[in-house]
Scaffold this motif. Sequence first.
Motif, PDB file in Angstrom:
ATOM      1  N   LEU A 300       0.826  -1.207   0.000  1.00 40.90           N
ATOM      2  CA  LEU A 300       0.000   0.000   0.000  1.00 40.90           C
ATOM      3  C   LEU A 300       0.863   1.260   0.000  1.00 40.90           C
ATOM      4  CD1 LEU A 300      -2.839  -0.997   2.489  1.00 40.90           C
ATOM      5  CD2 LEU A 300      -2.885  -1.031  -0.008  1.00 40.90           C
ATOM      6  N   MET A 301       2.008   1.214   0.648  1.00 39.07           N
ATOM      7  CA  MET A 301       2.900   2.370   0.664  1.00 39.07           C
ATOM      8  C   MET A 301       3.481   2.656  -0.717  1.00 39.07           C
ATOM      9  SD  MET A 301       4.924   1.831   4.294  1.00 39.07           S
ATOM     10  CE  MET A 301       6.059   3.172   3.936  1.00 39.07           C
ATOM     11  N   ALA A 302       3.524   1.614  -1.574  1.00 37.20           N
ATOM     12  CA  ALA A 302       4.043   1.814  -2.929  1.00 37.20           C
ATOM     13  C   ALA A 302       3.175   2.777  -3.736  1.00 37.20           C
ATOM     14  CB  ALA A 302       4.150   0.462  -3.654  1.00 37.20           C
ATOM     15  N   TYR A 303       1.942   3.002  -3.307  1.00 34.50           N
ATOM     16  CA  TYR A 303       1.071   3.965  -3.979  1.00 34.50           C
ATOM     17  C   TYR A 303       1.437   5.414  -3.651  1.00 34.50           C
ATOM     18  CZ  TYR A 303      -2.237   0.495  -5.669  1.00 34.50           C
ATOM     19  OH  TYR A 303      -2.816  -0.532  -6.354  1.00 34.50           O
ATOM     20  N   ASN A 304       2.174   5.583  -2.556  1.00 34.67           N
ATOM     21  CA  ASN A 304       2.591   6.927  -2.135  1.00 34.67           C
ATOM     22  C   ASN A 304       1.388   7.869  -2.038  1.00 34.67           C
ATOM     23  OD1 ASN A 304       4.530   8.782  -1.299  1.00 34.67           O
ATOM     24  ND2 ASN A 304       4.820   9.577  -3.369  1.00 34.67           N
ATOM     25  N   SER A 305       0.297   7.374  -1.428  1.00 32.37           N
ATOM     26  CA  SER A 305      -0.947   8.130  -1.347  1.00 32.37           C
ATOM     27  C   SER A 305      -1.258   8.478   0.105  1.00 32.37           C
ATOM     28  CB  SER A 305      -2.106   7.303  -1.924  1.00 32.37           C
ATOM     29  OG  SER A 305      -3.351   7.863  -1.589  1.00 32.37           O
ATOM     30  N   PRO A 306      -1.446   9.762   0.411  1.00 25.26           N
ATOM     31  CA  PRO A 306      -1.832  10.140   1.781  1.00 25.26           C
ATOM     32  C   PRO A 306      -3.134   9.495   2.224  1.00 25.26           C
ATOM     33  CG  PRO A 306      -1.139  12.074   0.526  1.00 25.26           C
ATOM     34  CD  PRO A 306      -1.251  10.946  -0.453  1.00 25.26           C
ATOM     35  N   THR A 307      -4.052   9.276   1.283  1.00 23.70           N
ATOM     36  CA  THR A 307      -5.326   8.641   1.624  1.00 23.70           C
ATOM     37  C   THR A 307      -5.106   7.219   2.131  1.00 23.70           C
ATOM     38  OG1 THR A 307      -6.413   9.941  -0.099  1.00 23.70           O
ATOM     39  CG2 THR A 307      -7.613   8.052   0.759  1.00 23.70           C
ATOM     40  N   LEU A 308      -4.169   6.501   1.510  1.00 22.35           N
ATOM     41  CA  LEU A 308      -3.916   5.119   1.914  1.00 22.35           C
ATOM     42  C   LEU A 308      -3.079   5.026   3.181  1.00 22.35           C
ATOM     43  CD1 LEU A 308      -3.356   3.375  -1.533  1.00 22.35           C
ATOM     44  CD2 LEU A 308      -5.357   3.282  -0.057  1.00 22.35           C
ATOM     45  N   LYS A 309      -2.418   6.127   3.548  1.00 25.68           N
ATOM     46  CA  LYS A 309      -1.639   6.122   4.785  1.00 25.68           C
ATOM     47  C   LYS A 309      -2.546   5.816   5.981  1.00 25.68           C
ATOM     48  CE  LYS A 309       1.899   7.033   7.521  1.00 25.68           C
ATOM     49  NZ  LYS A 309       1.266   7.074   8.850  1.00 25.68           N
ATOM     50  N   GLU A 310      -3.779   6.292   5.929  1.00 32.18           N
ATOM     51  CA  GLU A 310      -4.734   6.010   6.991  1.00 32.18           C
ATOM     52  C   GLU A 310      -4.968   4.509   7.131  1.00 32.18           C
ATOM     53  OE1 GLU A 310      -9.481   6.792   7.975  1.00 32.18           O
ATOM     54  OE2 GLU A 310      -8.464   7.964   6.437  1.00 32.18           O
ATOM     55  N   TRP A 311      -5.030   3.804   6.005  1.00 33.29           N
ATOM     56  CA  TRP A 311      -5.280   2.371   6.043  1.00 33.29           C
ATOM     57  C   TRP A 311      -4.045   1.582   6.468  1.00 33.29           C
ATOM     58  CZ3 TRP A 311      -9.700  -0.088   6.363  1.00 33.29           C
ATOM     59  CH2 TRP A 311     -10.871   0.584   5.979  1.00 33.29           C
ATOM     60  N   ASP A 313      -1.950   2.629   8.624  1.00 29.03           N
ATOM     61  CA  ASP A 313      -1.947   2.795  10.081  1.00 29.03           C
ATOM     62  C   ASP A 313      -2.936   1.849  10.749  1.00 29.03           C
ATOM     63  OD1 ASP A 313      -0.061   4.793   9.820  1.00 29.03           O
ATOM     64  OD2 ASP A 313      -1.494   6.440   9.983  1.00 29.03           O
ATOM     65  N   ILE A 314      -4.089   1.676  10.121  1.00 28.53           N
ATOM     66  CA  ILE A 314      -5.100   0.759  10.667  1.00 28.53           C
ATOM     67  C   ILE A 314      -4.566  -0.669  10.673  1.00 28.53           C
ATOM     68  CG2 ILE A 314      -7.340  -0.307  10.185  1.00 28.53           C
ATOM     69  CD1 ILE A 314      -8.278   2.461   9.206  1.00 28.53           C
ATOM     70  N   ILE A 315      -3.928  -1.075   9.591  1.00 23.87           N
ATOM     71  CA  ILE A 315      -3.361  -2.426   9.527  1.00 23.87           C
ATOM     72  C   ILE A 315      -2.301  -2.605  10.614  1.00 23.87           C
ATOM     73  CG2 ILE A 315      -1.987  -4.002   8.100  1.00 23.87           C
ATOM     74  CD1 ILE A 315      -3.390  -2.685   5.655  1.00 23.87           C
ATOM     75  N   GLN A 316      -1.484  -1.583  10.802  1.00 23.05           N
ATOM     76  CA  GLN A 316      -0.421  -1.655  11.810  1.00 23.05           C
ATOM     77  C   GLN A 316      -0.987  -1.883  13.206  1.00 23.05           C
ATOM     78  OE1 GLN A 316       3.141  -1.332  11.056  1.00 23.05           O
ATOM     79  NE2 GLN A 316       3.011  -2.353  13.047  1.00 23.05           N
ATOM     80  N   GLU A 317      -2.194  -1.411  13.442  1.00 22.27           N
ATOM     81  CA  GLU A 317      -2.807  -1.504  14.767  1.00 22.27           C
ATOM     82  C   GLU A 317      -3.465  -2.853  15.042  1.00 22.27           C
ATOM     83  OE1 GLU A 317      -5.554   1.683  14.572  1.00 22.27           O
ATOM     84  OE2 GLU A 317      -4.017   3.257  14.743  1.00 22.27           O
ATOM     85  N   HIS A 318      -3.395  -3.778  14.071  1.00 24.99           N
ATOM     86  CA  HIS A 318      -4.085  -5.061  14.244  1.00 24.99           C
ATOM     87  C   HIS A 318      -3.116  -6.241  14.234  1.00 24.99           C
ATOM     88  CE1 HIS A 318      -7.579  -2.537  13.370  1.00 24.99           C
ATOM     89  NE2 HIS A 318      -8.315  -3.504  13.879  1.00 24.99           N
ATOM     90  N   ASP A 319      -3.581  -7.345  14.777  1.00 24.02           N
ATOM     91  CA  ASP A 319      -2.786  -8.568  14.912  1.00 24.02           C
ATOM     92  C   ASP A 319      -3.080  -9.491  13.736  1.00 24.02           C
ATOM     93  OD1 ASP A 319      -1.525 -10.894  15.594  1.00 24.02           O
ATOM     94  OD2 ASP A 319      -2.530 -11.146  17.534  1.00 24.02           O
ATOM     95  N   LEU A 320      -2.128  -9.598  12.810  1.00 22.64           N
ATOM     96  CA  LEU A 320      -2.298 -10.424  11.607  1.00 22.64           C
ATOM     97  C   LEU A 320      -1.532 -11.740  11.711  1.00 22.64           C
ATOM     98  CD1 LEU A 320      -3.182  -7.551  10.670  1.00 22.64           C
ATOM     99  CD2 LEU A 320      -2.269  -8.098   8.419  1.00 22.64           C
ATOM    100  N   SER A 321      -1.208 -12.139  12.925  1.00 26.78           N
ATOM    101  CA  SER A 321      -0.325 -13.283  13.121  1.00 26.78           C
ATOM    102  C   SER A 321      -0.928 -14.611  12.688  1.00 26.78           C
ATOM    103  CB  SER A 321       0.099 -13.370  14.592  1.00 26.78           C
ATOM    104  OG  SER A 321      -1.033 -13.540  15.439  1.00 26.78           O
ATOM    105  N   GLU A 322      -2.260 -14.686  12.552  1.00 24.75           N
ATOM    106  CA  GLU A 322      -2.891 -15.943  12.158  1.00 24.75           C
ATOM    107  C   GLU A 322      -2.866 -16.174  10.648  1.00 24.75           C
ATOM    108  OE1 GLU A 322      -4.029 -18.440  14.133  1.00 24.75           O
ATOM    109  OE2 GLU A 322      -2.966 -17.223  15.611  1.00 24.75           O
ATOM    110  N   THR A 323      -2.324 -15.264   9.883  1.00 25.84           N
ATOM    111  CA  THR A 323      -2.278 -15.405   8.423  1.00 25.84           C
ATOM    112  C   THR A 323      -1.337 -16.536   8.030  1.00 25.84           C
ATOM    113  OG1 THR A 323      -2.545 -13.006   8.296  1.00 25.84           O
ATOM    114  CG2 THR A 323      -1.999 -14.158   6.260  1.00 25.84           C
ATOM    115  N   ARG A 324      -1.764 -17.381   7.105  1.00 21.52           N
ATOM    116  CA  ARG A 324      -0.952 -18.504   6.674  1.00 21.52           C
ATOM    117  C   ARG A 324      -0.649 -18.463   5.175  1.00 21.52           C
ATOM    118  NH1 ARG A 324       0.102 -18.254  11.035  1.00 21.52           N
ATOM    119  NH2 ARG A 324      -0.130 -19.754  12.743  1.00 21.52           N
ATOM    120  N   VAL A 325      -0.864 -17.342   4.546  1.00 18.80           N
ATOM    121  CA  VAL A 325      -0.534 -17.200   3.127  1.00 18.80           C
ATOM    122  C   VAL A 325       0.523 -16.116   2.969  1.00 18.80           C
ATOM    123  CG1 VAL A 325      -2.784 -17.965   2.281  1.00 18.80           C
ATOM    124  CG2 VAL A 325      -2.401 -15.527   2.749  1.00 18.80           C
ATOM    125  N   TYR A 326       1.226 -16.173   1.837  1.00 27.20           N
ATOM    126  CA  TYR A 326       2.209 -15.158   1.491  1.00 27.20           C
ATOM    127  C   TYR A 326       1.588 -14.182   0.493  1.00 27.20           C
ATOM    128  CZ  TYR A 326       5.666 -18.401   3.453  1.00 27.20           C
ATOM    129  OH  TYR A 326       6.374 -19.232   4.290  1.00 27.20           O
TER     130      TYR A 326
END
Length: 580
Positions: A300-311, A313-326
């Motif tokens: 998402l950062m590859a878009y270099n979009s301030p609008t996506l920066k909000e998202w 940040d939201i992802i950073q605030e969550h626990d994605l440890s159960e993900t089993r895909v790459y």
Amino acid sequence: MFQESEHGKWTISSSDESTEEISDAEEPSTSSVSHSGHGKTSGSQYPCSEARKVAHKRKVFPVKCNDQSISTEISPAKNPRTSQQGLSWCLSSSDEETESEGQSKHAQNHTVKEEKYTEPKNQPSHRCGDNELSVSQKPEEHYKAASEGQDTWDLLNGRNPFRFFVTKVNGIKSKYNSGALHIKDILSPLFGTLVSSAQFNYCIDVEWLIKQYPREFRKKPLLIVHGEKRESKAELKMMILLYEEGLRVVIHTSNLIEDDWDQKTQGIWLSPLYPRLPQGTTGSAGESVTNFKSDLINYLMAYNSPTLKEWTDIIQEHDLSETRVYLLGSTPGRYQGNQKEKWGHLRLRKLLKENASPLPAQESWPVIGQFSSIGSMGGDHSKWLCSEFQESMATLGSSVKTLAKPDVPIQLIYPTVDNVRQSLEGYPAGGSLPYSIQTAQKQLWLHSYFHKWSAETSGRSHAMPHIKTYMRASPDFQKIAWFLVTSANLSKAAWGALEKNGTQLMIRSYELGVLFLPSAYVILPLSPLGPEYIFLPNAYFYFYYTVFIFAWFCFADRPWIWNIPYIKAPDTHGNMWVPS
């Protein structure tokens, strides 16, 4: 830019296209798109591609087989890419790939006789059965809503450890929709109390999309990221859903239009419900063994979009440890050094080298791909398909097939003319399969690699495939070493092509997919869920779905080409295909 309507507050952003030479610093920009008070986008409801526009036209104005006014000589539809040929790059779509740089400027002026097509001389010989479908055949029944059928909540949370699904299909027996999902199921309040959402897609009907949300969620903030400005097309297809209870990521192969969720087979990966991390958590907290969290944020950062920066940040605030895909993505640009392996087929090569295991007799295990569009791949197989692309796909652990030993079979699944003609939609289904005559005539060698969906063995076979999957499987198709569902079609634009003696990777489009590897999953004993969910230690797993059933092309089979006419035989609605 947020805008108000009766559906609440929502934003549309678009990926822009640069007419300058690609540089590593160039990033997509965003802009606002106007809409009416009812959430409609401006312009056509079907802006996806020229092929889609023609399909929509033929649904509205069908050409019946008894129409005597049809000429036996019809020109192919004009190629909308012609005016872009001088540009250095563009963003491709899942519905239409960039033509090669050397395409003739006058290709669209060719006159093509009725169903004109030259088969490659080395096409394998196989006997063909009569799989004609009666013109009078009608869909048996509509799919049932989640509330009327199986318990979707149970399906998502207990009966599918891979979290991979196909879409429900209107017009087939209910048993073939078992385990399938519609977009309304995905957006159901069963999965959480929605706070806001982001939809990333190439082709979007906003009015239709809003109606797929439950009424209580239609006033929630919605960010739409698309790629329609100046013909740029961002191919990734993803949803990010923020709930009061957590966060969910959905990666799929469908456009956000009704046709793609009605009578087509699409692929979907739904993440678990990611809980919010404790306040003040920093660093790598919530990361998975597959590094999915950091890879998604970097994408998402590859878009270099301030609008996506909000998202992000939201992802950073969550626990994605159960993900089993790459996560496996592509972003436009030219990449060198350690940046080369961040995207495209070199990213796949790196993941397979580091996380997959060599298998006994693996040389006989073919690479199998299915897709809905095809780009230009050069004058022969050695230019890209059976060189750098095959090398990446054939990697298992440290065993990498070199260019001097291309002995890993490649089997490509692509619909035939009869697959399209006999589908539930009939010929208009071919609007989502924009392989053009201009491209096909330059690479007849490719067609000897083609296989078709098997109508005799798959209950979903008359739902036109728009899914894109790639895998390495045993010859008997009983074991799978790895599996990928992605937005990427078969093209250099999507996967990347090496330049400067292999020191640079050039990619032209945005793509997104998820890679399944056995090493990321818990090893289970014989599962009560059935043999399709048995894991075998660090090598392969059973991962069987009817969408993968296929057969060799026969001499009588021709790959679907969208911009030539088919008027010799009617489709399931008694119509012909006249693209002009």
